[in-house]
Design an enzyme around this catalytic site. Structure first.
Site, PDB file in Angstrom:
ATOM      1  N   ASN A   9      98.464  28.254  -4.652  1.00  0.00           N
ATOM      2  CA  ASN A   9      97.527  27.833  -3.597  1.00  0.00           C
ATOM      3  C   ASN A   9      96.203  27.501  -4.281  1.00  0.00           C
ATOM      4  O   ASN A   9      95.471  28.400  -4.669  1.00  0.00           O
ATOM      5  CB  ASN A   9      97.371  28.977  -2.585  1.00  0.00           C
ATOM      6  CG  ASN A   9      96.337  28.660  -1.524  1.00  0.00           C
ATOM      7  OD1 ASN A   9      95.809  27.541  -1.459  1.00  0.00           O
ATOM      8  ND2 ASN A   9      96.036  29.649  -0.699  1.00  0.00           N
ATOM      9  N   LYS A  11      93.608  26.255  -3.029  1.00  0.00           N
ATOM     10  CA  LYS A  11      92.456  26.433  -2.118  1.00  0.00           C
ATOM     11  C   LYS A  11      91.513  25.229  -2.219  1.00  0.00           C
ATOM     12  O   LYS A  11      91.967  24.110  -2.439  1.00  0.00           O
ATOM     13  CB  LYS A  11      91.772  27.775  -2.395  1.00  0.00           C
ATOM     14  CG  LYS A  11      92.773  28.943  -2.330  1.00  0.00           C
ATOM     15  CD  LYS A  11      92.152  30.305  -2.299  1.00  0.00           C
ATOM     16  CE  LYS A  11      93.239  31.373  -2.235  1.00  0.00           C
ATOM     17  NZ  LYS A  11      92.726  32.726  -2.140  1.00  0.00           N
ATOM     18  N   HIS A  93      96.848  31.653   6.488  1.00  0.00           N
ATOM     19  CA  HIS A  93      96.252  32.344   5.338  1.00  0.00           C
ATOM     20  C   HIS A  93      95.092  33.195   5.833  1.00  0.00           C
ATOM     21  O   HIS A  93      94.390  32.812   6.768  1.00  0.00           O
ATOM     22  CB  HIS A  93      95.772  31.312   4.304  1.00  0.00           C
ATOM     23  CG  HIS A  93      95.375  31.965   3.018  1.00  0.00           C
ATOM     24  ND1 HIS A  93      94.162  32.580   2.841  1.00  0.00           N
ATOM     25  CD2 HIS A  93      96.048  32.126   1.858  1.00  0.00           C
ATOM     26  CE1 HIS A  93      94.107  33.088   1.625  1.00  0.00           C
ATOM     27  NE2 HIS A  93      95.239  32.830   1.002  1.00  0.00           N
ATOM     28  N   GLU A  95      92.222  33.607   4.793  1.00  0.00           N
ATOM     29  CA  GLU A  95      90.926  32.922   4.817  1.00  0.00           C
ATOM     30  C   GLU A  95      90.785  32.092   6.090  1.00  0.00           C
ATOM     31  O   GLU A  95      89.690  31.971   6.643  1.00  0.00           O
ATOM     32  CB  GLU A  95      90.770  32.068   3.546  1.00  0.00           C
ATOM     33  CG  GLU A  95      90.469  32.949   2.342  1.00  0.00           C
ATOM     34  CD  GLU A  95      91.058  32.479   1.027  1.00  0.00           C
ATOM     35  OE1 GLU A  95      91.367  31.295   0.879  1.00  0.00           O
ATOM     36  OE2 GLU A  95      91.230  33.345   0.137  1.00  0.00           O
ATOM     37  N   GLU A 165     100.126  39.073   2.071  1.00  0.00           N
ATOM     38  CA  GLU A 165      98.921  39.027   1.245  1.00  0.00           C
ATOM     39  C   GLU A 165      97.910  40.039   1.791  1.00  0.00           C
ATOM     40  O   GLU A 165      97.177  39.734   2.749  1.00  0.00           O
ATOM     41  CB  GLU A 165      98.292  37.632   1.289  1.00  0.00           C
ATOM     42  CG  GLU A 165      99.176  36.540   0.735  1.00  0.00           C
ATOM     43  CD  GLU A 165      98.364  35.343   0.226  1.00  0.00           C
ATOM     44  OE1 GLU A 165      98.537  35.000  -0.948  1.00  0.00           O
ATOM     45  OE2 GLU A 165      97.543  34.800   0.984  1.00  0.00           O
ATOM     46  N   GLY A 171      91.750  37.613  -4.401  1.00  0.00           N
ATOM     47  CA  GLY A 171      90.568  37.199  -5.156  1.00  0.00           C
ATOM     48  C   GLY A 171      89.711  38.347  -5.642  1.00  0.00           C
ATOM     49  O   GLY A 171      88.577  38.144  -6.074  1.00  0.00           O
ATOM     50  N   SER A 211      95.870  38.606  -6.182  1.00  0.00           N
ATOM     51  CA  SER A 211      95.579  38.962  -7.575  1.00  0.00           C
ATOM     52  C   SER A 211      96.824  39.033  -8.464  1.00  0.00           C
ATOM     53  O   SER A 211      96.907  39.871  -9.368  1.00  0.00           O
ATOM     54  CB  SER A 211      94.786  40.274  -7.647  1.00  0.00           C
ATOM     55  OG  SER A 211      93.525  40.113  -7.004  1.00  0.00           O
TER      56      SER A 211
HETATM   57  P1  13P Z   1      94.317  35.302  -5.623  1.00  0.00           P
HETATM   58  O1  13P Z   1      95.588  35.122  -6.415  1.00  0.00           O
HETATM   59  O2  13P Z   1      93.161  34.550  -6.175  1.00  0.00           O
HETATM   60  O3  13P Z   1      94.030  36.740  -5.342  1.00  0.00           O
HETATM   61  O4  13P Z   1      94.591  34.615  -4.187  1.00  0.00           O
HETATM   62  C1  13P Z   1      95.740  34.930  -3.497  1.00  0.00           C
HETATM   63  C2  13P Z   1      95.878  34.010  -2.353  1.00  0.00           C
HETATM   64  O5  13P Z   1      95.096  34.017  -1.428  1.00  0.00           O
HETATM   65  C3  13P Z   1      96.987  33.034  -2.398  1.00  0.00           C
HETATM   66  O6  13P Z   1      97.157  32.405  -1.172  1.00  0.00           O
END
Ligand code: 13P
Length: 254
Positions: A9, A11, A93, A95, A165, A171, A211
């Site tokens: 992803n 982003k 997601h 976010e 997740e 992150g 992560s």
């Molecule tokens: P990270 O791998 O940066 O923690 O992000 C995970 C994520 O949100 C994948 O959709």
């Protein structure tokens, strides 16, 4: 029976040239006949360029509209994604749930729209840190599953991927332990067995995200109910993303 899926992803990162280059490096680093399926999810505006430059790579979007067409300024439809050659879409997601206020009901409508258009939805669920600390993880995650996946026929559920997740792991560098992740994945699969059937539950892929890095991927992926990874930060560099793909190949898992 469940083919491991490693999904990147991207982003809201990279420019057009960087997106094409990253896709090139990833496509060039994949092994032929690998048991692992790999997919990347660039920003929507670069989907066309990435797909055109690397037709062999599996590419999806990070979001889609629940609506078919019409007066929805700024939105992108499932048909438009299909038109570009995208085959999958990440939905719900954290976010989008937390920053854009997306509800599980909305995720459900998007999931059905994606399935009807022939896209593979990757439906994300996960608890906040406070919810985990209050012992509410399973309750929160299973409620997100129940609502986000409501009304799906068995055949539709079997075309859907779930991504667990935990929000506190995204992150942050605070990856869930393999045992923590496996416990939630097993709870999701048990819920699927009850809501659909044990054989359907056994077919559905449940990815872990939060992560994931090359050095923690093998142990996470060796868990019985973890069928792949949804990778954020580590998917932005070909080396680290391919390191995770390698860790998912059977010989890498002890
Ligand atoms: P990270 O791998 O940066 O923690 O992000 C995970 C994520 O949100 C994948 O959709």
């Amino acid at each position: 029976m469940r083919r491991t899926l490693i999904a990147g992803n991207w982003k809201m990162n990279l420019n057009r040239a960087q997106a094409i280059e990253l896709a090139r490096s990833i496509a060039g680093g994949l092994r032929e006949n690998s048991s692992v399926e790999v997919a990347v999810f660039p920003p929507a505006v670069y989907l066309d360029a990435v797909i055109a430059a690397h037709p062999g790579l599996t590419v999806g979007a990070q979001n889609v509209s629940e609506n078919g067409d019409g007066a929805f300024t700024g939105e992108i439809s499932c048909a438009m994604l299909r038109d570009l050659g995208a085959v999958a879409v990440i939905l719900g997601h954290s976010e989008r749930r937390t920053l854009m206020g997306e509800s599980s009901q909305q995720v459900n409508r998007k999931t059905i729209a994606a399935l009807n258009a022939g896209l593979t939805p990757i439906v994300c669920v996960g608890e906040l840190l406070e919810q985990r600390q209050a012992g509410l993880t399973d309750e929160v995650v299973l409620e997100q599953c129940r609502t986000s996946l409501a009304g799906l026929a068995t055949e539709q559920m079997e075309r859907t991927v779930i991504a667990y997740e935990p929000v506190w792991a995204i992150g942050t560098g605070h990856v869930a332990t393999p045992a923590q992740a496996e416990q939630v994945h097993a709870a999701i699969r048990q819920w699927l067995a009850g809501a659909f059937s044990p054989s359907t539950a056994a077919r559905i892929r449940i990815l872990y995200g939060g992560s994931v890095k090359p050095d923690n991927a093998a142990e996470l992926l060796s868990q019985e109910n973890i069928d792949g990874a949804l990778v954020g930060g580590a998917s932005l560099k070909a080396d680290s993303f391919l390191g995770i793909v390698r860790a998912a190949e059977p010989q890498a898992v002890a």
